[in-house]
Write an enzyme that holds these catalytic residues in place. Structure first.
Site, PDB file in Angstrom:
ATOM      1  N   HIS A  51       0.815  -1.213   0.000  1.00  0.00           N
ATOM      2  CA  HIS A  51       0.000   0.000   0.000  1.00  0.00           C
ATOM      3  C   HIS A  51       0.849   1.263   0.000  1.00  0.00           C
ATOM      4  CE1 HIS A  51      -3.738  -2.131   0.294  1.00  0.00           C
ATOM      5  NE2 HIS A  51      -3.221  -2.890   1.240  1.00  0.00           N
ATOM      6  N   ALA A  91     -26.918   3.442 -14.175  1.00  0.00           N
ATOM      7  CA  ALA A  91     -26.651   3.848 -12.801  1.00  0.00           C
ATOM      8  C   ALA A  91     -26.042   2.694 -12.009  1.00  0.00           C
ATOM      9  CB  ALA A  91     -27.942   4.311 -12.138  1.00  0.00           C
TER      10      ALA A  91
END
Length: 172
Positions: free
Chosen positions: A109, A146
């Protein structure tokens, strides 16, 4: 002839977009969030609204964000780490996220993730809460439903939806 309110809105919009290469008649309603450490350009007659939530546009260092003419963007988040190109006459709804990078690596990360350019063709409609991920090309006239998560290219004049986005129908 312009109404006094339009002249004021144009002047305020120019101020909001002072760090952006903006074409003529680019208008903002409410203040967008702009972070431009790379290259950002917005074509003429584009509307950047922040009525439902603030529109956020970001071009990180050495990145390019190009938005064509006559677009309508309301409350979207668009972040370019390498290159995002949006054509003309597109409609981008609230809560849409367009990112050309993972922004971090899955193994570590601490390191930067991979990025790949995004190209959105002309006359594309991207509905509320859709997510467009890195490396995707959306063809002219396509509609993104959507909530769709677009991970692969979308053919011109098609409707896609779902997670991940899949073909629904052709547009005639």
């Amino acid at each position: 002839m312009f109404a006094f309110g339009q002249i004021i809105r144009l002047a305020v919009s120019r101020f909001y977009l002072r760090n952006v290469n903006a074409g003529k008649m680019v208008m903002c309603r409410q203040k967008p969030s702009i972070m431009n450490e790379g290259s950002m350009s917005i074509g003429a007659n584009t509307r950047i609204w922040s009525t439902i939530q603030r529109t956020r546009l970001a071009a990180f260092r050495n990145a390019t964000l190009t938005i064509g003419e006559n677009n309508y963007i309301n409350g979207a988040r668009i972040a370019a780490k390498s290159n995002i190109t949006i054509g003309s006459h597109c409609h981008i709804a609230p809560d849409v996220v367009i990112m050309d990078s993972d922004f971090h690596d899955t193994a570590s990360h601490d390191s930067e993730g991979a990025s790949a350019p995004i190209v959105i063709g002309d006359k594309v409609w991207i509905a509320t809460r859709a997510i467009i991920l890195k490396g995707v090309t959306i063809g002219e006239g396509a509609v993104i439903a959507a909530g769709a998560v677009v991970t692969k290219d979308v053919a011109p004049y098609t409707v896609v939806g779902g997670v991940p986005a899949k073909f629904i129908s052709n547009i005639q």
